[in-house]
Design a protein around this motif. Structure first.
Motif, PDB file in Angstrom:
ATOM      1  N   PHE A  21       0.855  -1.181   0.000  1.00 21.45           N
ATOM      2  CA  PHE A  21       0.000   0.000   0.000  1.00 21.45           C
ATOM      3  C   PHE A  21       0.890   1.230   0.000  1.00 21.45           C
ATOM      4  O   PHE A  21       1.876   1.279   0.745  1.00 21.45           O
ATOM      5  N   GLY A  22       0.568   2.240  -0.809  1.00 21.22           N
ATOM      6  CA  GLY A  22       1.420   3.410  -0.766  1.00 21.22           C
ATOM      7  C   GLY A  22       1.119   4.504  -1.754  1.00 21.22           C
ATOM      8  O   GLY A  22       0.170   4.443  -2.535  1.00 21.22           O
ATOM      9  N   VAL A  23       1.979   5.498  -1.682  1.00 26.42           N
ATOM     10  CA  VAL A  23       1.904   6.684  -2.524  1.00 26.42           C
ATOM     11  C   VAL A  23       3.178   6.740  -3.367  1.00 26.42           C
ATOM     12  O   VAL A  23       4.275   6.729  -2.809  1.00 26.42           O
ATOM     13  N   PRO A  24       3.053   6.790  -4.698  1.00 27.59           N
ATOM     14  CA  PRO A  24       4.259   6.846  -5.532  1.00 27.59           C
ATOM     15  C   PRO A  24       4.990   8.174  -5.368  1.00 27.59           C
ATOM     16  O   PRO A  24       4.399   9.186  -5.023  1.00 27.59           O
ATOM     17  N   GLY A  25       6.267   8.154  -5.625  1.00 28.43           N
ATOM     18  CA  GLY A  25       7.081   9.364  -5.564  1.00 28.43           C
ATOM     19  C   GLY A  25       8.398   9.150  -6.274  1.00 28.43           C
ATOM     20  O   GLY A  25       8.803   8.019  -6.551  1.00 28.43           O
ATOM     21  N   GLU A  26       9.079  10.233  -6.548  1.00 22.14           N
ATOM     22  CA  GLU A  26      10.301  10.192  -7.342  1.00 22.14           C
ATOM     23  C   GLU A  26      11.367   9.273  -6.764  1.00 22.14           C
ATOM     24  O   GLU A  26      11.989   8.496  -7.485  1.00 22.14           O
ATOM     25  N   SER A  34       9.557  -1.780 -10.573  1.00 23.05           N
ATOM     26  CA  SER A  34       9.840  -3.203 -10.361  1.00 23.05           C
ATOM     27  C   SER A  34       8.617  -3.918  -9.789  1.00 23.05           C
ATOM     28  O   SER A  34       8.347  -5.070 -10.141  1.00 23.05           O
ATOM     29  N   LEU A  35       7.881  -3.255  -8.908  1.00 24.41           N
ATOM     30  CA  LEU A  35       6.656  -3.845  -8.354  1.00 24.41           C
ATOM     31  C   LEU A  35       5.606  -4.056  -9.436  1.00 24.41           C
ATOM     32  O   LEU A  35       4.867  -5.044  -9.418  1.00 24.41           O
ATOM     33  N   ARG A  36       5.542  -3.115 -10.374  1.00 21.31           N
ATOM     34  CA  ARG A  36       4.557  -3.220 -11.463  1.00 21.31           C
ATOM     35  C   ARG A  36       4.764  -4.493 -12.268  1.00 21.31           C
ATOM     36  O   ARG A  36       3.811  -5.098 -12.755  1.00 21.31           O
ATOM     37  N   LYS A  37       6.011  -4.931 -12.365  1.00 19.73           N
ATOM     38  CA  LYS A  37       6.330  -6.132 -13.142  1.00 19.73           C
ATOM     39  C   LYS A  37       6.300  -7.406 -12.297  1.00 19.73           C
ATOM     40  O   LYS A  37       6.544  -8.484 -12.809  1.00 19.73           O
ATOM     41  N   SER A  38       6.009  -7.278 -11.017  1.00 19.79           N
ATOM     42  CA  SER A  38       6.032  -8.446 -10.125  1.00 19.79           C
ATOM     43  C   SER A  38       4.624  -8.982  -9.878  1.00 19.79           C
ATOM     44  O   SER A  38       3.643  -8.444 -10.379  1.00 19.79           O
ATOM     45  N   LYS A  39       4.562 -10.031  -9.057  1.00 17.15           N
ATOM     46  CA  LYS A  39       3.274 -10.620  -8.677  1.00 17.15           C
ATOM     47  C   LYS A  39       2.611  -9.840  -7.544  1.00 17.15           C
ATOM     48  O   LYS A  39       1.444 -10.041  -7.257  1.00 17.15           O
ATOM     49  N   ILE A  40       3.359  -8.974  -6.893  1.00 18.58           N
ATOM     50  CA  ILE A  40       2.823  -8.203  -5.768  1.00 18.58           C
ATOM     51  C   ILE A  40       1.816  -7.184  -6.289  1.00 18.58           C
ATOM     52  O   ILE A  40       2.066  -6.484  -7.269  1.00 18.58           O
ATOM     53  N   LYS A  41       0.683  -7.108  -5.616  1.00 15.09           N
ATOM     54  CA  LYS A  41      -0.366  -6.167  -6.026  1.00 15.09           C
ATOM     55  C   LYS A  41      -0.147  -4.818  -5.340  1.00 15.09           C
ATOM     56  O   LYS A  41      -0.002  -4.750  -4.129  1.00 15.09           O
ATOM     57  N   LEU A  42      -0.128  -3.770  -6.149  1.00 11.30           N
ATOM     58  CA  LEU A  42       0.044  -2.409  -5.635  1.00 11.30           C
ATOM     59  C   LEU A  42      -1.317  -1.793  -5.367  1.00 11.30           C
ATOM     60  O   LEU A  42      -2.208  -1.830  -6.215  1.00 11.30           O
ATOM     61  N   VAL A  43      -1.481  -1.221  -4.193  1.00  6.79           N
ATOM     62  CA  VAL A  43      -2.706  -0.512  -3.849  1.00  6.79           C
ATOM     63  C   VAL A  43      -2.306   0.935  -3.573  1.00  6.79           C
ATOM     64  O   VAL A  43      -1.652   1.223  -2.567  1.00  6.79           O
ATOM     65  N   THR A  44      -2.660   1.832  -4.496  1.00 10.21           N
ATOM     66  CA  THR A  44      -2.311   3.239  -4.347  1.00 10.21           C
ATOM     67  C   THR A  44      -3.287   3.898  -3.383  1.00 10.21           C
ATOM     68  O   THR A  44      -4.498   3.729  -3.498  1.00 10.21           O
ATOM     69  N   ALA A  51      -1.923   4.577   3.858  1.00  6.84           N
ATOM     70  CA  ALA A  51      -1.163   3.382   3.484  1.00  6.84           C
ATOM     71  C   ALA A  51      -0.794   2.565   4.713  1.00  6.84           C
ATOM     72  O   ALA A  51      -0.901   1.331   4.717  1.00  6.84           O
ATOM     73  N   VAL A  52      -0.375   3.246   5.785  1.00  9.23           N
ATOM     74  CA  VAL A  52      -0.018   2.529   7.012  1.00  9.23           C
ATOM     75  C   VAL A  52      -1.262   1.897   7.633  1.00  9.23           C
ATOM     76  O   VAL A  52      -1.213   0.758   8.101  1.00  9.23           O
ATOM     77  N   LEU A  53      -2.371   2.624   7.631  1.00 10.37           N
ATOM     78  CA  LEU A  53      -3.616   2.054   8.177  1.00 10.37           C
ATOM     79  C   LEU A  53      -4.020   0.799   7.412  1.00 10.37           C
ATOM     80  O   LEU A  53      -4.445  -0.194   8.011  1.00 10.37           O
ATOM     81  N   MET A  54      -3.894   0.849   6.099  1.00  8.69           N
ATOM     82  CA  MET A  54      -4.255  -0.322   5.287  1.00  8.69           C
ATOM     83  C   MET A  54      -3.297  -1.487   5.546  1.00  8.69           C
ATOM     84  O   MET A  54      -3.721  -2.644   5.613  1.00  8.69           O
ATOM     85  N   ALA A  55      -1.999  -1.176   5.692  1.00 10.63           N
ATOM     86  CA  ALA A  55      -1.023  -2.231   5.988  1.00 10.63           C
ATOM     87  C   ALA A  55      -1.306  -2.850   7.355  1.00 10.63           C
ATOM     88  O   ALA A  55      -1.232  -4.078   7.523  1.00 10.63           O
ATOM     89  N   ALA A  56      -1.651  -2.010   8.338  1.00 11.03           N
ATOM     90  CA  ALA A  56      -1.982  -2.517   9.677  1.00 11.03           C
ATOM     91  C   ALA A  56      -3.246  -3.367   9.623  1.00 11.03           C
ATOM     92  O   ALA A  56      -3.324  -4.429  10.259  1.00 11.03           O
ATOM     93  N   ALA A  57      -4.239  -2.915   8.862  1.00 10.24           N
ATOM     94  CA  ALA A  57      -5.480  -3.680   8.725  1.00 10.24           C
ATOM     95  C   ALA A  57      -5.208  -5.016   8.034  1.00 10.24           C
ATOM     96  O   ALA A  57      -5.799  -6.045   8.400  1.00 10.24           O
TER      97      ALA A  57
END
Length: 140
Positions: A21-26, A34-44, A51-57
């Motif tokens: 979970f996160g916010v993109p940045g430079e 690299s995450l975009r090309k992986s199996k890991i799902k990105l949640v913007t 993002a931290v609340l979602m990770a904790a949940a």
């Protein structure tokens, strides 16, 4: 040629991370790519706090460590409330932030700019069990 961000994401995959979970940045753009090309799902998320609340949940619902990512400066500092929240709840959360290298940041002749640059590793160490700073100059 393998990039460091690809190795980092591969390590996350090997640890069984399914969501980040996160916010993109430079400063973390290469990791996002690299995450975009992986199996890991990105949640913007809209904010780093979210993002931290979602990770904790995620941890509370699945029992698996939640992972979140933000850019440097305000992005990293916005993790502070979430870090406290996770710490108080005893929830396992990994927070990944970017940081510009002080060596590579042009000061433009202004020493004030260099003094204002934050050391995010030190800032986060007060709220975390473990903090590690990876310097690209310390390569293999």
């Amino acid at each position: 040629m393998v990039k460091g961000s690809d190795l980092f994401v591969s390590a996350l995959e090997n640890e069984g991370v399914e969501y980040i979970f996160g916010v993109p940045g430079e400063e973390v753009l290469q990791i996002w790519e690299s995450l975009r090309k992986s199996k890991i799902k990105l949640v913007t998320t809209r904010t780093e706090w979210g993002a931290v609340l979602m990770a904790a949940a995620h941890y509370r619902l699945t029992g698996r460590t939640g992972v979140c990512i933000a850019t440097c400066g305000p992005g990293a500092l916005n993790f502070a409330n979430g870090a406290g929240y996770a710490l108080l709840g005893g929830w396992s959360v990994v927070m990944i932030t970017g940081q510009k290298s002080i060596k590579s940041t042009p000061a433009g002749g202004l020493s004030e700019r260099r003094r204002r640059q934050r050391d995010e590793a030190s800032d986060e160490a007060r709220k975390a069990d473990w903090v590690e700073q990876v310097d690209p100059d310390d390569g293999p």
